[in-house]
Design an enzyme around this catalytic site. Sequence first.
Site, PDB file in Angstrom:
ATOM      1  N   SER A   1       0.832  -1.198   0.000  1.00  0.00           N
ATOM      2  CA  SER A   1       0.000   0.000   0.000  1.00  0.00           C
ATOM      3  C   SER A   1       0.874   1.258   0.000  1.00  0.00           C
ATOM      4  CB  SER A   1      -0.961  -0.037   1.187  1.00  0.00           C
ATOM      5  OG  SER A   1      -2.006   0.880   1.028  1.00  0.00           O
TER       6      SER A   1
ATOM      7  N   ASP B   1      -6.272  -3.672  -2.239  1.00  0.00           N
ATOM      8  CA  ASP B   1      -5.174  -3.364  -1.321  1.00  0.00           C
ATOM      9  C   ASP B   1      -4.479  -4.613  -0.781  1.00  0.00           C
ATOM     10  OD1 ASP B   1      -3.907  -2.519   1.349  1.00  0.00           O
ATOM     11  OD2 ASP B   1      -4.513  -0.608   0.479  1.00  0.00           O
TER      12      ASP B   1
END
Length: 738
Positions: free
Chosen positions: A59, A205
């Site tokens: 991320s 994610d």
Amino acid sequence: MLTPTLSYAESITVQATHVKQPKICLALSGGGARGFAHLGVLKVLEELRIPIDCIAGTSMGAVVGGLYAAGFSASEIEARLDTLKLNDIALDRVERRFLPQSVREEDEQYPLGATLGLSSNGVRLPAGVVQASQFLEILQNWTAHLQPDIEFDSLPIPFRTLATDMETGKMVVFTKGHLHKAIRASMAAPGVFAPIEIDGKLLSDGGLVRNLPVDIAKKMGADVVIAVNIGTPLMPRDQLLTLFNVSQQMVNILTEQNVEAQKALLGPNDLLIEPSMGNISFMDFARSKEAVLIGEKATRSMDAKLAAYSLPAEIYAIRHEIRLNPRLPPIKIQFVDVATNGAVPESDIRRQLDIRTGLEYKAEDINRKLAILNNAREFDSVNHELVERDGEYGIRVNAYGRNWGPHFLRFGLALSSGFAGTGGFKLQVGHRRPWLTEGGLEWRNDLEFGNSIKFHTELRQPLFEREGMYLAPFAQVGQNNRNLYNGDTRIAEYNVRSDKLGLDVGFRLGEQSILGEAKVGLNFNHYRVRPKIGGLLYANGDGSVVADSLPSADLQQFGVKTAIVIDQLSDTSFPRYGYKFDANAFLGTNRARKNYQEVAVNTTWANSFNNHSINLKLNAAGLLQTDTEIRGVGSTLGGFQQLSAYQPDQFTGNYMLYGSVTYLLRAVKFDLAGQSLFLGTSLEAGNVWNKSGDVSLQSLRKSASLFAGFNSFMGPIYLGFALGQGGARNVFFQLGRQ
């Protein structure tokens, strides 16, 4: 045999390339805006001369780690980020003046909630709140020096990032490909950023499966792992009061569980850095500098442990220097491919982008063109990538259509309440059906009901190019009540019915109409004015009183109407800079074949210094018709920012003049929402007259107001108090626009 003598620099280079050091790998966690602490960590590692041999990031850790691995220093990444409005970019917010005029108008009219898609399968929302198109473009611009489909082991620092396969729930580790797309996939936080498709997989994610990728770093051959964890901690019970926070807590629980499992893999030689991020949240991108300093502080506190891995200054300098960027030589575009899954034809996308072969590839130039298409909101996202085929380089454009339609709905709400108990409300629904044909035909419907009822339907057909001139036949029916005042006393109420038909030709001003629009067309209008409440009282000579009904009227007009709007305001409710010019004129005849002319001009100018803003307004209107005592519906004044001390539409007439000066103080700035709380004061002057001979500056009515306001997700909200001449006063609350 003689042994050659090495120079000092050559000797240091040999030492730098042969010195025996443990392989040190960074594992950088996700955490949204908290991840800027990674930059502070990297800056201190550079100061301490700690060599970095590989990086694994998730991320925001993938963003910082990927750029560092691509050859940027920590200070260079920080300097580049400092030039950006990170909150706006992270949430895909675009300055209003760069939006097409039709988009600006819809945002003003329908501020309530998100756009809904409607199809035979029901009502749907887009896959994510934010497409992160701007962030993807920036990453691509910064990494355009890399080869397409590069092996991540060939980067200046070997790199890995990961994402979550939304169909299987499994981890996907990127070892090659387009670096910017791999980073974008890893940062697609569920419910915030939309997933991205890569190689047929829908990816979100990476924090869902591996928020702190210690095991990935070890698989890269690390002898020592420096793990940096800035993940979002779990919220206490008293914060779990909203649907968004509960949803975010569920994601945090998943990430914290896999973070704890990864921490357990750390060995005695590994280091764990956990900066104390305080109340910096996942979305606090405007607090990047603060996060960097926190990262620096946390790393300096571990100087003693890190010192064991520090290199001599000369050797570290050489190692740092030989982080050679695998830069592409200047290349020329040999082909352009367009892949689209939406309603917009490939030929139209290709024409609007106009990417020519034989020219040198410049990612920023292409992304600038793509931004124009993205701002028009006809796609979920449009991006490009550099590809190699048969030894030649070319461009592939990926256009992801708004396939959660084909019908789209937007909503607006307006409420108002005044000192005298007067008030009103209206609910607005907008329907759009774009691309009914390959020629770009669009069907537009606008419905408004409450104190007034209005339905407008229109077709828009581009004449030559999609973004050029268009033909627009329309029909509209409406009905509203209009009060009639004698001074400050309401004495009657009229019902006004209006029916309109017309055919306009629209002209877009500026590229994709970002400057404004102009229209000219034939209009037929019919007004039916009937008294609803009230009457006339006459006194006879004998002292008796006779009641009579109020007059009514039917008005028909046919003629040519022209209109132009040039809109460069930063915001319609609380503008801090820019200007707007809006004018229209109607020239024609009425049912009695008498000439009829109507003209209106509205202007606004705004400028700011720090938190202080000045707004100037000047509006004027005139309606000329000579064959009846009731001269159409005319212009009105009264209500907030239309002589605020008086009731809405208290003054009605055929001629109107109004001007105001407004001072705004930005008292509180909400960086995450991109909005502010304003305190304001205004001085206003204006009036309306039925006859041109009555128009005079001496007869202008005055008003002064104090108010507070801000832009909410439902539209602008105002609360204030106003005073006028002769004791006129008004306390007002307003949501939306009158």
